[in-house]
Scaffold this active site. Sequence first.
Site, PDB file in Angstrom:
ATOM      1  N   LYS A 190      41.574  58.408 -46.010  1.00 62.98           N
ATOM      2  CA  LYS A 190      42.711  57.553 -45.512  1.00 62.98           C
ATOM      3  C   LYS A 190      42.780  56.321 -46.126  1.00 62.98           C
ATOM      4  CE  LYS A 190      42.977  55.588 -40.853  1.00 62.98           C
ATOM      5  NZ  LYS A 190      42.390  55.470 -39.525  1.00 62.98           N
ATOM      6  N   SER A 212      44.738  56.579 -35.524  1.00 60.31           N
ATOM      7  CA  SER A 212      45.272  56.331 -36.539  1.00 60.31           C
ATOM      8  C   SER A 212      45.116  57.109 -37.972  1.00 60.31           C
ATOM      9  CB  SER A 212      45.183  54.884 -37.023  1.00 60.31           C
ATOM     10  OG  SER A 212      43.783  54.784 -37.242  1.00 60.31           O
ATOM     11  N   SER A 249      40.142  56.685 -33.400  1.00 62.96           N
ATOM     12  CA  SER A 249      41.521  57.328 -34.396  1.00 62.96           C
ATOM     13  C   SER A 249      40.743  58.448 -35.421  1.00 62.96           C
ATOM     14  CB  SER A 249      41.414  55.971 -35.373  1.00 62.96           C
ATOM     15  OG  SER A 249      42.410  54.850 -34.759  1.00 62.96           O
TER      16      SER A 249
END
Length: 486
Positions: free
Chosen positions: A79, A154, A178
Amino acid sequence: MELHILAACEIVEKIKKREISASEIVRCYLERIKKFDHKIHAFNSVFAEKSLKKADEIDNKIKKGKYLGALAGIPVAIKDNICIKDEKTTCSSKILENYIAPYNATVIEKLEKEDAILIGKTNMDEFAMGSSTENSAFCITKNPWDFKSVPGGSSGGSAAAVAASISPVALGSDTGGSIRQPAAFCGLAGLKPTYGRVSRYGLVAFASSLDQIGPLAKNVKDVALVLQNISDYDVNDTTSANLPVDDYLSEIEKDIKKLKIGIPKEYFVEGLDKEVQNAIFSALKVFEGLGCQIKEISLPYTKYAVSVYYIIAPSEASANLARYDGVKYGFRADTDSLMEMYEKTRSVGFGSEVKRRIMLGTYTLSAGYYDAYYLKAQKVRTLIKNDFDEAFENIDVIMTPTTPSTAFQIGEKTAEPLQMYLSDVFTISCNLAGICGLSILCGFSSANLPIGLQLLGRAFDEKTILRAAHNFQKSTDYHKKNPQMI
């Protein structure tokens, strides 16, 4: 042999037995990224040259009979809020668009030490603020199961990359769901470890008392493998816990007879999609068949979790993001005065959702409102944690839906922030209480969209929820299905 359908555990095994090479694996995934990523936009950057070089190093180690790490040859997508030295760490924000990290996060050091191959950085909601990956400043990631739907957020880029088999595993971060919410929307296993289990050093801070790094994969065994190798005490992270790390890979092979599973009645209320509810009840029967004892429980303060979260998280965000002022990091607006530079840098550099949360957090921390909002929210947070402590005195695992519905359409909730926030209603309490949570695939809707089941465990008891989930996957085959694009 179709290399992209191999699980991460199988990749390591076959590389060590010399049935395949690390170079073959990396070339397979780079070709798939080239072929499919323009359709889903999972990656912000791809490390083609570096990943091939690392694969060659691993193959040379094998030829020379040298020690191989536990993650040898596994491509891992990262990420884009986790620092990798000499690579961009953008947080999918204009304000960090050209920021090059000068050091590695601890999880990156650990992955590289075990011979994992970092294949690229994945798209996300800006500074991890969002539930759909529509808040990225660069592009909208699409769900591999339905290109018109969001992948969740996210960590939507990480989830989409694994679901599309353009990376076998990925790392995400989880502040209010997330990792688990995108895992549910994309049909994966995604784990939020206990706060303190995995070092946050090198993770760009959003809400420091809630953030955790964790793995996403198609099966629980791969999640356990990655967790095993990124968990440990870290002197660089003062919130890191100096506790022994369990042998997750051995623990998950044990049975779950007499495991006590609690079903909180507060999670099965009006607003829960009927197909999601039916899938959870069907999963309950699987667990009963495996010898588990099911019991209804109550977590009475659950109804305050969303309100508490959206005071605490923005408050911490407003403090953490104060450093992006055009002086210390990233983008700087070109103006004639210092004050104008501050204002323009932040108004142009941040997206609308980030600015909304900074303003909300600044308000709740301001004089005259601190006690009324922030302090009261912290007190209710303690009550929410007490709910879990009391429940775990009588049960081993709590089972809930991960999300109230399956993946929603792109653009469906962007005009209504409150509706977007409610998509995390079942995942937020876990972060507030600091416990561990895991989402696994437990069925599909009539529109063939994945449905996620959430297992919550005591603090530092990841082994029990992983064991329960692994036994469920051994009795079902939902996790073996792939999107049509594969």
